[in-house]
Design a protein around this motif. Sequence first.
Motif, short mmCIF file in Angstrom:
data_model
loop_
_atom_site.label_atom_id
_atom_site.label_comp_id
_atom_site.label_asym_id
_atom_site.label_seq_id
_atom_site.Cartn_x
_atom_site.Cartn_y
_atom_site.Cartn_z
N SER A 1 0.74 -1.23 -0.03
CA SER A 1 0.17 0.13 0.03
C SER A 1 0.85 1.06 0.11
N CYS A 2 0.16 2.51 -0.42
CA CYS A 2 1.08 3.57 -0.28
C CYS A 2 1.33 3.92 1.09
N ASP A 3 0.46 3.70 1.97
CA ASP A 3 0.81 3.95 3.35
C ASP A 3 1.91 3.19 4.00
N TYR A 4 2.17 2.06 3.55
CA TYR A 4 3.27 1.21 3.90
C TYR A 4 4.77 1.73 3.20
N LEU A 5 4.38 2.11 1.91
CA LEU A 5 5.55 2.73 1.38
C LEU A 5 6.07 4.05 2.01
N LEU A 6 5.10 4.65 2.50
CA LEU A 6 5.25 6.04 3.10
C LEU A 6 5.70 6.06 4.51
N GLY A 7 5.61 4.89 5.30
CA GLY A 7 5.74 4.57 6.55
C GLY A 7 4.78 5.05 7.44
N ARG A 8 3.51 4.99 6.90
CA ARG A 8 2.41 5.32 7.57
C ARG A 8 1.72 4.19 8.31
N SER A 9 1.99 2.89 7.78
CA SER A 9 1.34 1.52 8.15
C SER A 9 2.41 0.65 8.35
N MET A 10 2.42 -0.28 9.25
CA MET A 10 3.58 -1.46 9.66
C MET A 10 2.97 -2.69 8.88
N ALA A 11 1.80 -2.44 8.20
CA ALA A 11 1.16 -3.55 7.49
C ALA A 11 1.53 -3.34 6.00
N ARG A 12 2.10 -4.16 5.04
CA ARG A 12 2.18 -4.30 3.65
C ARG A 12 0.93 -3.86 3.04
N ASP A 13 -0.27 -4.24 3.46
CA ASP A 13 -1.59 -4.05 2.74
C ASP A 13 -2.22 -2.56 3.28
N GLY A 14 -1.41 -1.91 4.28
CA GLY A 14 -2.04 -0.66 4.84
C GLY A 14 -3.05 -0.97 5.81
N SER A 15 -3.31 -2.13 6.17
CA SER A 15 -4.34 -2.22 7.26
C SER A 15 -4.00 -1.48 8.65
N ALA A 16 -2.76 -1.34 8.95
CA ALA A 16 -2.47 -0.75 10.47
C ALA A 16 -2.75 0.64 10.25
N VAL A 17 -3.90 1.17 10.90
CA VAL A 17 -4.27 2.64 10.70
C VAL A 17 -3.63 3.29 12.04
N PRO A 18 -2.97 4.44 11.49
CA PRO A 18 -2.38 5.53 12.68
C PRO A 18 -3.96 6.03 13.32
N ALA A 19 -3.41 6.17 14.76
CA ALA A 19 -4.39 6.61 15.74
C ALA A 19 -5.32 7.80 15.12
N GLU A 20 -4.58 8.59 14.68
CA GLU A 20 -5.44 9.98 14.18
C GLU A 20 -6.70 9.60 12.94
N ARG A 21 -6.39 8.51 12.45
CA ARG A 21 -7.51 8.15 11.78
C ARG A 21 -8.55 7.53 12.06
N MET A 22 -8.47 6.96 13.49
CA MET A 22 -9.68 6.51 14.09
C MET A 22 -10.40 7.49 14.83
N GLU A 23 -11.55 7.54 14.40
CA GLU A 23 -12.52 8.92 14.80
C GLU A 23 -13.75 8.48 15.45
N SER A 24 -14.67 7.78 14.67
CA SER A 24 -15.82 7.46 14.99
C SER A 24 -16.18 6.49 16.04
N ARG A 25 -17.34 6.50 16.65
CA ARG A 25 -17.61 5.31 17.64
C ARG A 25 -17.54 3.96 17.03
N GLU A 26 -17.81 3.70 15.72
CA GLU A 26 -17.67 2.23 15.00
C GLU A 26 -16.33 2.18 15.07
N ASP A 27 -15.29 2.94 14.89
CA ASP A 27 -13.83 2.97 14.82
C ASP A 27 -13.47 2.61 16.17
#
Length: 196
Positions: free
Chosen positions: A31-57
């Motif tokens: 994923s682009c997030d992985y390539l840019l160092g924003r995710s530890m998961a190659r598929d970008g599934s590791a979401v940085p905390a600031e992107r977890m916002e809603s009650r569902e999240d």
Amino acid sequence: MSQALLSHYENGLREPGLSFVVRAADYYGVSCDYLLGRSMARDGSAVPAERMESREDAEKEKNQVVEAVMLLLDLAEQTGSAQLPREVEAYLSVVVYKAYRYVYMADPSGVEAVSRASRDQFEYLCDARMKEHELRIRTAAKGAEGFGLAAEELRRTPMSPNEISKRYPELSGALLTVLQQVSDSIEALGKTVCMK
């Protein structure tokens, strides 16, 4: 692309455009997030905390912690150690106990009834017990002897984020998201402390 331009990208002298980032992510199958160092998961599934916002999240985040603990315990078992999973469980038990004591303080009249350790002492006693388990976890993870543990022959298996993603496709996102979020928060804390 010229070698000089690639070198400039690698050394931070120039920043690549979005189209290059997308092509590079496609080329490497990440994923682009992985390539840019924003995710530890190659598929970008590791979401940085600031992107977890809603009650569902928030509910998803709670489930991720549970799944991350399950995967962590499984990884400890995969080493073949009889001691390492027990030490990780014991450490996490103290963490749960300590957090419960803090939450329970919302009812100040009942805190002392929950534990034999006084309100003034429980934090220090928990911290001491956690440090003891941390030492024993490090010792067990090496297969070493000491601190009440016997030497063990361990199965050495790769535990990089990429390997975890391959071996545990269903649970890896949860663990990697927790790792990403804590890593981000530690980095932010380090920057705050250094600025003061």
